[in-house]
Scaffold this active site. Structure first.
Site, PDB file in Angstrom:
ATOM      1  N   SER A   1     -29.208  48.696 -24.790  1.00  0.00           N
ATOM      2  CA  SER A   1     -27.906  48.590 -25.449  1.00  0.00           C
ATOM      3  C   SER A   1     -26.878  49.319 -24.597  1.00  0.00           C
ATOM      4  CB  SER A   1     -27.966  49.223 -26.840  1.00  0.00           C
ATOM      5  OG  SER A   1     -26.646  49.443 -27.303  1.00  0.00           O
TER       6      SER A   1
ATOM      7  N   HIS B   1     -28.310  44.028 -24.757  1.00  0.00           N
ATOM      8  CA  HIS B   1     -27.839  44.127 -26.139  1.00  0.00           C
ATOM      9  C   HIS B   1     -26.396  44.644 -26.132  1.00  0.00           C
ATOM     10  CE1 HIS B   1     -28.504  44.710 -30.508  1.00  0.00           C
ATOM     11  NE2 HIS B   1     -27.760  45.798 -30.372  1.00  0.00           N
TER      12      HIS B   1
ATOM     13  N   ASP C   1     -23.154  45.606 -28.497  1.00  0.00           N
ATOM     14  CA  ASP C   1     -22.762  45.971 -29.860  1.00  0.00           C
ATOM     15  C   ASP C   1     -21.277  45.736 -30.071  1.00  0.00           C
ATOM     16  OD1 ASP C   1     -25.212  47.075 -31.084  1.00  0.00           O
ATOM     17  OD2 ASP C   1     -25.134  48.397 -29.344  1.00  0.00           O
TER      18      ASP C   1
ATOM     19  N   MET D   1     -18.230  46.068 -32.600  1.00  0.00           N
ATOM     20  CA  MET D   1     -17.810  46.799 -33.809  1.00  0.00           C
ATOM     21  C   MET D   1     -16.313  46.592 -34.020  1.00  0.00           C
ATOM     22  SD  MET D   1     -19.916  50.337 -33.365  1.00  0.00           S
ATOM     23  CE  MET D   1     -21.609  50.355 -32.706  1.00  0.00           C
TER      24      MET D   1
ATOM     25  N   HIS E   1     -24.710  41.667 -31.005  1.00  0.00           N
ATOM     26  CA  HIS E   1     -24.945  42.195 -32.350  1.00  0.00           C
ATOM     27  C   HIS E   1     -23.577  42.400 -33.002  1.00  0.00           C
ATOM     28  CE1 HIS E   1     -26.553  45.947 -34.774  1.00  0.00           C
ATOM     29  NE2 HIS E   1     -26.186  44.958 -35.555  1.00  0.00           N
TER      30      HIS E   1
ATOM     31  N   MET F   1     -21.373  43.644 -35.546  1.00  0.00           N
ATOM     32  CA  MET F   1     -21.148  44.577 -36.661  1.00  0.00           C
ATOM     33  C   MET F   1     -19.683  44.441 -37.071  1.00  0.00           C
ATOM     34  SD  MET F   1     -23.407  47.731 -35.220  1.00  0.00           S
ATOM     35  CE  MET F   1     -23.333  47.045 -33.572  1.00  0.00           C
TER      36      MET F   1
ATOM     37  N   MET G   1     -32.007  47.222 -38.580  1.00  0.00           N
ATOM     38  CA  MET G   1     -31.374  48.472 -38.166  1.00  0.00           C
ATOM     39  C   MET G   1     -32.279  49.620 -38.583  1.00  0.00           C
ATOM     40  SD  MET G   1     -28.457  47.853 -36.611  1.00  0.00           S
ATOM     41  CE  MET G   1     -28.244  49.599 -36.365  1.00  0.00           C
TER      42      MET G   1
ATOM     43  N   ASP H   1     -33.431  48.213 -33.884  1.00  0.00           N
ATOM     44  CA  ASP H   1     -32.235  48.742 -33.242  1.00  0.00           C
ATOM     45  C   ASP H   1     -31.880  50.089 -33.859  1.00  0.00           C
ATOM     46  OD1 ASP H   1     -29.838  49.097 -31.948  1.00  0.00           O
ATOM     47  OD2 ASP H   1     -28.822  47.399 -32.897  1.00  0.00           O
TER      48      ASP H   1
HETATM   49  C1  DX5 Z   1     -25.833  51.130 -33.406  1.00  0.00           C
HETATM   50  C2  DX5 Z   1     -26.098  50.011 -32.460  1.00  0.00           C
HETATM   51  C3  DX5 Z   1     -27.222  50.215 -31.524  1.00  0.00           C
HETATM   52  C4  DX5 Z   1     -27.118  51.436 -30.651  1.00  0.00           C
HETATM   53  C5  DX5 Z   1     -28.476  52.027 -30.635  1.00  0.00           C
HETATM   54  O1  DX5 Z   1     -24.978  50.726 -34.412  1.00  0.00           O
HETATM   55  O2  DX5 Z   1     -26.335  48.799 -33.142  1.00  0.00           O
HETATM   56  O3  DX5 Z   1     -27.467  49.063 -30.743  1.00  0.00           O
HETATM   57  O4  DX5 Z   1     -26.722  51.197 -29.338  1.00  0.00           O
HETATM   58  O5  DX5 Z   1     -28.418  53.223 -29.945  1.00  0.00           O
HETATM   59  P1  DX5 Z   1     -29.653  54.199 -29.827  1.00  0.00           P
HETATM   60  O6  DX5 Z   1     -30.729  53.460 -29.113  1.00  0.00           O
HETATM   61  O7  DX5 Z   1     -29.085  55.346 -29.029  1.00  0.00           O
HETATM   62  O8  DX5 Z   1     -30.051  54.604 -31.213  1.00  0.00           O
HETATM   63 ZN    ZN Z   2     -27.033  47.048 -31.893  1.00  0.00          ZN
END
Ligand code: DX5
Ligand code: ZN
Length: 224
Positions: A7, A32, A34, A36, A65, A67, A136, A174
């Site tokens: 990620s 990956h 993210d 947001m 992903h 969010m 998650m 994740d």
């Molecule tokens: C959190 C993200 C993850 C994040 C995980 O909301 O969806 O993808 O990058 O990070 P680690 O591996 O550090 O928990």
């Molecule tokens: Zn993620």
């Protein structure tokens, strides 16, 4: 097949291209990304233009992903930008079957993401339509949080459901995944492993990816 998905949330945002190239060279299977929106989760991260830029520099599939609230609005933007896998949060979608169908019709792999407190029963109906479920294992919004231990029972329960219903749905986890809890998660039945801080905050990120790949190869040999 077990896949390791770094990620880039925990990478240096001023050098994301370098992070992706490093991950590919070290043997990562997916990138990956993210997304947001400041609504579904409190902070903001990346958008479709960044995905399009990364699309141009790696052959690895891009695992986006979402969010975000109103995922329907964003699905075509990320598909157009070059996302290969697109996960939608069940908590954010008003018409999940429709959103999943849109991802599929755009030729992308659809997945549904669940927050830690969201019960698996909410995806009973949609499960056969999915390529993967993203569980998650921390609350979404930040990298570097601790793995929530009760997630393991949820992973095993989903694995059992998928097996019993003879589906080909992959389980992605994740949040809080480190080299030292990876083996247990793979033995619980996970196929796709996201790791952010464990990789990008390490002194030797490529070495962490390679060691995770080794753990994955050994787990694959133990599988029936
Ligand atoms: C959190 C993200 C993850 C994040 C995980 O909301 O969806 O993808 O990058 O990070 P680690 O591996 O550090 O928990
Ligand atoms: Zn993620």
């Amino acid at each position: 097949m077990i896949r390791i998905a770094p990620s880039i949330l925990s990478a240096d945002f001023a050098r994301l291209g370098d992070a992706v190239r490093m991950a590919e060279a070290a043997g990562a299977d997916l990138i990956h990304i993210d997304i947001m929106d400041g609504h579904f989760v409190p902070t903001l991260t990346l958008g479709p233009r960044l995905v399009a830029s990364l699309r141009g520099l790696t052959r690895l599939p891009l695992d986006v992903h979402l969010m975000v609230d109103n995922p329907r609005h964003f699905i075509p933007l990320f598909a157009e930008a070059g996302a290969d896998w697109i996960s939608i949060h069940v908590e954010a979608s008003q018409h999940l079957h429709k959103d999943v169908t849109i991802v599929r019709d755009l030729g992308r792999r659809p997945g549904v993401a669940l927050n830690p407190a969201t019960p698996l029963q909410l995806i009973d109906e949609i499960l056969p339509e999915l390529d993967f479920v993203l569980l998650m294992t921390v609350n979404p919004g930040w990298g570097g949080q601790a793995f929530i231990p009760s997630s393991r029972a949820k992973i095993r329960s989903l694995r059992e459901t998928i097996r019993a219903r003879q589906l080909a749905v992959e389980i992605e986890v994740d949040g809080g995944v480190k080299p030292d809890n990876l083996k247990d998660l793979l033995d619980d039945g996970v196929e796709v492993v996201v790791a952010g801080s464990a990789i990008f905050e390490a002194a030797d990120p490529a070495g962490v990816i390679r060691s995770m790949k080794d753990v994955a190869a050994r787990a694959a040999q133990r599988r029936p």
